[in-house]
Design an enzyme around this catalytic site. Sequence first.
Site, short mmCIF file in Angstrom:
data_model
loop_
_atom_site.label_atom_id
_atom_site.label_comp_id
_atom_site.label_asym_id
_atom_site.label_seq_id
_atom_site.Cartn_x
_atom_site.Cartn_y
_atom_site.Cartn_z
N ASP A 224 1.06 -1.19 -0.12
CA ASP A 224 0.11 -0.06 -0.10
C ASP A 224 0.92 1.27 -0.04
O ASP A 224 1.90 1.31 0.61
CB ASP A 224 -0.85 -0.02 1.14
CG ASP A 224 -0.05 0.11 2.65
OD1 ASP A 224 0.17 1.22 3.14
OD2 ASP A 224 0.15 -1.03 3.20
N ASP B 102 -10.76 3.44 5.07
CA ASP B 102 -9.65 3.46 6.12
C ASP B 102 -10.11 3.90 7.37
O ASP B 102 -10.26 5.08 7.44
CB ASP B 102 -8.56 4.12 5.56
CG ASP B 102 -7.39 4.17 6.37
OD1 ASP B 102 -7.27 3.62 7.30
OD2 ASP B 102 -6.18 4.51 6.08
N GLU C 1 -9.18 4.28 11.32
CA GLU C 1 -8.28 4.30 12.16
C GLU C 1 -8.17 5.39 13.34
O GLU C 1 -9.03 6.48 13.07
CB GLU C 1 -7.03 4.06 11.49
CG GLU C 1 -6.61 5.14 10.59
CD GLU C 1 -5.24 4.86 9.90
OE1 GLU C 1 -4.20 5.40 10.37
OE2 GLU C 1 -5.09 4.49 8.78
#
Length: 345
Positions: free
Chosen positions: A38, A127, A129
């Site tokens: 990534d 994503d 987080e």
Amino acid sequence: MKHRAATAAAVTAGVLLLEGTQASALAESRAPGVTGTDVSNWTGEVDWAGAADAGAAFAFVHATEGLDYVSPRFTEQYGGAADAGLVRGAYHFAQPHESGGRAQADFFVANGGGLVRDGRTLPGVLDLEDNPYGKKNKLDNCYGLTPAEMVAWVGDFTRRYRQRTGRDAIIYTTTSWWRTCAGDSAAFGRNPLWLARWGSEPGELPAGWKRHAFWQSADKDPSFPGGQNSFNGTAAQLRALARPPSPIRLTGRVSGSTYTVTVTNTGNTPVTKLKVAGRTSGGQKIVKVGKGCRFSGTAVRCTITRLAPKATVKLTFKVGPAKPGTAGRGLTVTAGGAKLALTAR
């Protein structure tokens, strides 16, 4: 994963929750499975041919964040991965406190996260987080949202992404973040999981998932440009995940000796030269078909020259009488990856 405001200190410490594993204990060898990487703007220019030669089969590329950031290197990185033969996907770094999930899904789709029907583009990634901007926005790791609010936000994003693309977004997170900020919700099991846990084992999964699809086991790979990742399956299964869903929907009915099949293009672009194939069972033979079709015995083939977005075409097939007492009478039709089975009474 790295976001737009990453600092050297933050990258070293790891923006993600490390699940008790420190950066100094990064895995010496890659996780089993199909390997990939990534990257983000912080990765810089990428030697994609070199990454492919080193064994990378896929790559995730940072595309967007919140409602106001598009990675300046996204186009070159995303295109470069494809040019080198990698399966690639885009990811959106969520900022749940800035706007609703629906709005951020639209921003993501408009700036790199949309559906590309080339057979080598993975579903987009949400994503999720730790809040990396706590010093600036004065919010906790969950962006000031309660678990119920976070689950609602993720639901808004994933539903909108599916509406726009027909695909289920991949969710990237850690087990600890999910438990803390999403209340360990089990509501998203249909979305492929990209699990982040730096170490030698993926460990426990968040609620709702029986297996992970991808695993980020380290933030760096000695042979790849970015993070160390693996796909939990075969190369063929990875390609299948990158295969776009069919926009074709088949419905039908049976009336006496006549089968009527309705072919619908649910997509946003025209479908041309669509092949429709059918076969009867239970001793029935086709005796009459409509324009654009031809038949022989139990088989029929049709070609729809052009099917506009949201348009439908009806096909009619007439069959002769089956022998008395014959069971299992019906018609099976396939078109554009879709399949329909009709049963006659």
